[in-house]
Design an enzyme around this catalytic site. Structure first.
Site, PDB file in Angstrom:
ATOM      1  CG  HIS A 133      79.755  58.612  18.056  1.00 11.40           C
ATOM      2  ND1 HIS A 133      78.812  58.888  17.089  1.00 11.40           N
ATOM      3  CD2 HIS A 133      80.904  59.152  17.634  1.00 11.40           C
ATOM      4  CE1 HIS A 133      79.386  59.590  16.148  1.00 11.40           C
ATOM      5  NE2 HIS A 133      80.660  59.769  16.444  1.00 11.40           N
ATOM      6  CD  GLU A 172      57.752  41.762  12.981  1.00 15.75           C
ATOM      7  OE1 GLU A 172      58.900  41.423  13.284  1.00 15.75           O
ATOM      8  OE2 GLU A 172      57.354  42.935  13.064  1.00 15.75           O
ATOM      9  CG  ASP A 175      59.472  39.633  16.604  1.00 12.89           C
ATOM     10  OD1 ASP A 175      59.590  39.253  17.783  1.00 12.89           O
ATOM     11  OD2 ASP A 175      59.779  40.767  16.212  1.00 12.89           O
ATOM     12  CB  CYS A 223      64.852  41.941   7.332  1.00 15.93           C
ATOM     13  SG  CYS A 223      63.237  42.125   8.081  1.00 15.93           S
TER      14      CYS A 223
END
Ligand code: PEP
Ligand code: MG
Length: 588
Positions: free
Chosen positions: A193, A436, A460, A507
């Site tokens: 965080h 992918e 991938d 992406c």
């Protein structure tokens, strides 16, 4: 003054030079402080008052932090209020006070020890996180018992915060003050965080330094290089000068990039392209947009699973998706259904050990087997789509047409179910797949006809296509996004989408490398999704070239034989035509 250099993980980029403020965490007491039987009630009352005060403080903090850094960072206090209302926790503290006739300080400390022991025996991300929150709440109650040693106050001057670890509430309140130049911690990593908060507030941070708290004291001078994950304690003048100039260079580089974030995403010959962000947490949306993202191109949902002891409920999913959808306004959000299995194992789902996990029950394959959970996730995504009509469904690890058909049937059923239950959703929610797996790439011309869009996952795709494990250092030299075979495959996928007039995004990490991005642009790609911190750099590179010349350069590259030839050809051609495009890689 001793001079040291320490290496850790850079979790928030940038350089800061300043004075150390060493944060002392609260130390629970191991000393039994006995009380008389007749004072037990008084002790219980003391505890109740402290609990009440803690509640008031948490509510106040929630409001303040919400105002200062946004509600994304104040939700932590809500979780803490829940812990404070946990009957079993509070009754256990009271039980110890009564049974052991001891002061509340010792009872709280003992409860923390008991819970810590339990947490330590479990190797589970969710539990680790909860221990942290529990300590945070117990510390607050402890401090509110009045007899505590006061924590060191900072004097408001700009300092570098050094701590073993920062409790979530401490991170939120300290970092939002505006006087923390940088953060250096013994523990922690990129997805903590504090790391997320530091990134969104542009505070350089290095974590995982293991012993920094033992090596520094208040007033020492520190250099924190969040870009390279280095911390220098009491640097000699020459090093200080070196970093002063690095800092200036970095700051002006960032100023420039921030300016770029606001500029139009068009090439020199005015061809429009679209930078998107890959994110894992709803809190990252604001940072993504400040970097110039025009949407969330990939929202990885695994984090929702890794954060919990049990499987997330529909409401757990919905909370997260609705937050991202709301924060994104009208900008699109591509929510990828969970991609676990393979190495990303997940104890809650009792997945068998597989001989070859990368080729096993992963992504959509696992979702089909664990259909109930898959449906839970889809219901939440569909419900979140009603809010701003900006949500898209994306499936990972698709190999063939049958899987798409199966997914459509499931989505169809869920839509009927939601309608019957009077839940709203976007009737026209776009549905797409990740390309992918090489098999899907090879038939992308027919797959693309069945979906609204495709998104190429080169992390991938390249792993499977070149037979190079993406996380194996020994073969990483073979992982070559600019391999001519990869370029040809990408060309086929991009052309297939274009022929059908369907959206195609990329992406994988490849989109964040300026040279590769230029190659992709030349192949006709217009939608690039990446880690938000790389967006300005890629935008800068793409704005400095002509689409037409990128196309010409790539055309020749497709006939070359090796990745090195492609790289050299690119560097030479870009350098001669658009040298500015390569400047984007500097200072990174
Ligand atoms: C990819 O494979 O390129 C991708 C973006 O997905 P992940 O990295 O989450 O597997
Ligand atoms: Mg992938």
């Amino acid at each position: 003054m001793e001079y040291f250099r320490l290496r850790g993980t850079g979790v928030s980029p940038g350089i800061a030079v300043g004075e150390v403020l060493l944060s002392e965490g609260i130390v629970f007491t191991s000393r039994k402080i006995g009380i008389k039987k007749e004072h037990i009630d008084r002790e219980l009352k003391r505890l109740d008052v402290a609990i009440h005060r803690t509640g008031e403080q948490l509510r106040k903090l929630k409001e303040e932090i919400g105002k200062k850094v946004g509600s994304d960072h104040s939700f932590i206090f809500e979780a803490h209020l829940f812990i404070l209302q946990d009957d079993s926790l509070i009754s256990r503290i009271k039980e110890i006070i009564k049974d052991e006739k001891t002061r509340a300080e010792r009872a709280i400390s003992k409860v923390f020890e008991e819970y810590s022991k339990m947490f330590k025996s479990i190797e589970d991300e969710y539990f680790k996180q909860r221990e942290y929150d529990l300590k945070d709440v117990l510390s607050k109650i402890y401090l509110n018992l009045e007899s505590y040693k006061k924590l060191k106050k900072d004097d408001g001057k700009e300092k570098i915060l050094v701590a073993h670890d920062l409790l979530p509430s401490e991170a939120a309140s300290r970092l939002s003050q505006g006087n923390v130049l940088a953060v250096a911690l013994d523990v922690g990593g990129t997805t903590s965080h504090t790391a997320i908060l530091a990134r969104s507030l542009n505070i350089p941070a290095v974590m995982g330094l293991s012993q920094i708290t033992r090596k520094v004291k208040d007033g020492d001078t520190l250099i924190v290089d969040g870009t390279n994950g280095e911390v220098i304690i009491n640097p000699p003048l020459a090093i200080r000068r070196e970093f002063d100039s690095k800092q200036k260079k970095y700051d002006s580089y960032v100023r420039e990039l921030k300016k770029t974030a606001k500029l139009e995403s068009r090439t020199l010959d005015r061809v429009r392209f679209f930078p998107f962000a890959n994110i894992e947490l709803p809190e990252e949306v604001d940072l993504a947009f400040s970097m110039g993202a025009e949407g969330v191109g990939l929202f990885r949902t695994e984090f929702i699973f890794f954060q919990r002891k049990d499987l997330p409920s529909e409401e757990d999913h919905y909370q997260v998706y609705s937050q991202v959808a709301k924060n994104a306004g009208k900008k699109p959000v591509y929510i990828r259904t969970v991609d676990i299995g393979g190495e990303k194992n997940f104890p809650q789902l009792s997945i068998e050990k597989e001989p070859n996990p990368a080729l096993g029950l992963r992504g959509f394959r696992l979702s089909l087997r664990e259909r109930t959970h898959f449906k839970t996730q889809l219901r939440a995504i569909l419900r979140a789509s009603a809010l701003n009509k900006n949500v898209r469904i994306m499936l990972p690890m698709i190999t063939g047409l049958e899987e798409i058909e199966e997914a459509k049937l499931i989505i169809g059923d869920i839509k009927e179910e939601l309608k019957a239950q009077k839940f709203k959703y976007d009737e026209n929610i776009p549905f797409g797949i990740m390309i992918e797996v090489p098999a899907a790439a090879a038939i992308s011309d027919s797959l693309v006809k069945e979906v609204d869009y495709i998104s190429i996952g080169t992390n991938d795709l390249i792993q499977y296509y070149l037979a190079v494990d993406r996380s194996n250092e020994l073969v990483s030299y073979l992982f070559k996004p600019l391999h001519p075979s990869v370029l040809r495959l990408l060309k086929f996928i991009i052309d297939s989408a274009k022929k059908e007039k369907k959206e195609v995004t990329l992406c994988g990490e490849m989109a964040a490398d300026p040279l590769s991005a230029l190659a992709l642009l030349g192949l006709g790609l217009k939608r690039f999704s990446m880690n938000p911190i790389f967006i300005p750099k890629i935008k800068k590179a793409l704005r400095s070239v002509e689409y037409k010349s990128a196309q010409m350069i790539v055309e020749k590259a497709l006939d070359l034989k090796t990745a090195r030839e492609v790289e050299e050809h690119f560097l030479e051609s870009i350098l001669s035509k658009h040298p500015k495009a390569l400047l984007a890689t500097e200072a990174s």
